[in-house]
Design an enzyme around this catalytic site. Structure first.
Site, PDB file in Angstrom:
ATOM      1  CG  ASP A 179       7.132 -48.093 -61.952  1.00  0.00           C
ATOM      2  OD1 ASP A 179       6.340 -48.839 -60.965  1.00  0.00           O
ATOM      3  OD2 ASP A 179       6.735 -47.401 -62.759  1.00  0.00           O
ATOM      4  CG  ASP A 210       7.701 -44.624 -61.292  1.00  0.00           C
ATOM      5  OD1 ASP A 210       7.973 -45.253 -60.115  1.00  0.00           O
ATOM      6  OD2 ASP A 210       6.426 -44.125 -61.232  1.00  0.00           O
TER       7      ASP A 210
HETATM    8  C1  PRP Z   1       6.557 -41.017 -56.216  1.00  0.00           C
HETATM    9  C2  PRP Z   1       7.660 -40.437 -55.052  1.00  0.00           C
HETATM   10  C3  PRP Z   1       7.031 -39.521 -54.095  1.00  0.00           C
HETATM   11  C4  PRP Z   1       5.967 -38.936 -55.194  1.00  0.00           C
HETATM   12  C5  PRP Z   1       6.729 -37.514 -55.381  1.00  0.00           C
HETATM   13  O1  PRP Z   1       5.815 -41.810 -55.434  1.00  0.00           O
HETATM   14  O2  PRP Z   1       8.056 -41.875 -54.502  1.00  0.00           O
HETATM   15  O3  PRP Z   1       6.201 -40.242 -53.078  1.00  0.00           O
HETATM   16  O4  PRP Z   1       5.824 -39.619 -56.485  1.00  0.00           O
HETATM   17  O5  PRP Z   1       5.907 -36.652 -56.214  1.00  0.00           O
HETATM   18  P1  PRP Z   1       5.271 -35.307 -55.497  1.00  0.00           P
HETATM   19  O6  PRP Z   1       6.620 -34.729 -54.815  1.00  0.00           O
HETATM   20  O7  PRP Z   1       4.623 -34.904 -56.732  1.00  0.00           O
HETATM   21  O8  PRP Z   1       4.151 -35.734 -54.665  1.00  0.00           O
HETATM   22  P2  PRP Z   1       4.405 -42.481 -56.223  1.00  0.00           P
HETATM   23  O9  PRP Z   1       3.387 -41.540 -56.380  1.00  0.00           O
HETATM   24  O10 PRP Z   1       4.903 -42.552 -57.922  1.00  0.00           O
HETATM   25  O11 PRP Z   1       4.171 -43.720 -55.562  1.00  0.00           O
HETATM   26  P3  PRP Z   1       5.249 -45.216 -55.448  1.00  0.00           P
HETATM   27  O12 PRP Z   1       5.959 -44.661 -54.505  1.00  0.00           O
HETATM   28  O13 PRP Z   1       4.153 -45.969 -55.032  1.00  0.00           O
HETATM   29  O14 PRP Z   1       5.691 -45.268 -56.905  1.00  0.00           O
HETATM   30  N1  URA Z   2       8.001 -39.748 -58.763  1.00  0.00           N
HETATM   31  C1  URA Z   2       8.901 -40.390 -59.254  1.00  0.00           C
HETATM   32  O1  URA Z   2       9.326 -41.589 -58.988  1.00  0.00           O
HETATM   33  N2  URA Z   2       9.916 -39.804 -60.275  1.00  0.00           N
HETATM   34  C2  URA Z   2       9.544 -38.471 -60.610  1.00  0.00           C
HETATM   35  O2  URA Z   2      10.543 -37.963 -61.325  1.00  0.00           O
HETATM   36  C3  URA Z   2       8.475 -37.857 -59.799  1.00  0.00           C
HETATM   37  C4  URA Z   2       7.402 -38.455 -58.912  1.00  0.00           C
END
Ligand code: PRP
Ligand code: URA
Length: 210
Positions: free
Chosen positions: A204, A201
């Site tokens: 995170d 992630d």
């Molecule tokens: C993650 C990442 C993208 C998204 C990608 O963000 O930074 O924005 O997921 O996934 P997708 O292509 O399936 O849409 P997240 O929603 O975890 O939020 P964050 O950046 O606040 O951790």
């Molecule tokens: N968002 C992340 O941060 N990692 C993944 O692998 C997919 C979505």
């Protein structure tokens, strides 16, 4: 049709290996996201137009080139995209920054918008949408749609560190005009729509929230 650029420069690939390593701590992870973003920005801006100017050196007048005044904007998808902004602004100090807040619903994996603030003249700017991860492509395609439909942007480039094939396919289907720059297209998505092998992630790991 926009082009998919996979940046296989050795420095980018070396830094990507550091990001993938589960033992890389938050401080180093954040620093390396910045370093790789700068290197990717260098490649993604390769075709920006320049204009010839004359500059007086201490020795003589030099004919030299500067950016031709094309206005740029960097639009991170919150949160993780924020980790890429500072390094890009360092390289392009005149760029303005817009923010799009999207998170993936943990059940449906669909993007949910919670924040949006753009520079007033965003429609006239070349926009670089940045986010470390392109997984299903839901977030990126929603962000690009918003920029086109609500703000009238016509010149959009997407920059992600790691993509899944599914995400690339989605963005290319929905936005065939958009160039995509990535450091890697990984194997696939897992059952939780995480990129495999990926890096976990990104949000995170940048902000130390897990
Ligand atoms: C993650 C990442 C993208 C998204 C990608 O963000 O930074 O924005 O997921 O996934 P997708 O292509 O399936 O849409 P997240 O929603 O975890 O939020 P964050 O950046 O606040 O951790
Ligand atoms: N968002 C992340 O941060 N990692 C993944 O692998 C997919 C979505």
């Amino acid at each position: 049709m926009g082009t998919l650029h996979i940046l296989d420069h050795p420095l980018i690939q070396h830094k990507l290996s550091i990001l993938r390593d589960k033992n890389t701590g938050v401080k180093e992870f954040r620093e390396v996201v910045g370093e790789i973003s700068a290197l990717m920005c260098y490649e993604a801006t390769r075709n920006l137009p320049t204009v010839e100017v004359e500059v007086e050196t201490p020795v003589a007048v030099a004919k030299t080139r500067v950016l031709s005044g094309k206005k740029l904007a960097i639009v991170p998808i919150l949160r993780a995209g924020l980790g890429m902004v500072d390094a890009m602004i360092d390289l392009i100090p005149s760029a303005k920054v817009g923010h799009i807040g999207l998170y993936r619903d943990p059940e449906t994996h669909e993007p949910v918008e919670y924040y949006c603030k753009m520079p007033p003249d965003i429609s006239e700017r070349q926009v670089f949408v940045v986010d470390p991860m392109l997984a299903t492509g839901g977030s990126a395609t929603a962000a690009i749609r918003l920029l086109k439909e609500k703000y009238g942007c016509r010149n959009i480039t997407l920059m992600d560190i790691i993509a899944a094939p599914e995400g690339v396919q989605t963005v290319r289907r929905d936005h065939p005009d958009v160039d995509i720059f990535v450091a890697s297209v990984d194997e696939r998505l897992d059952e939780n729509a995480y990129i495999t092998p990926g890096l976990g992630d990104a949000g995170d790991r940048i902000f130390g929230t897990k």
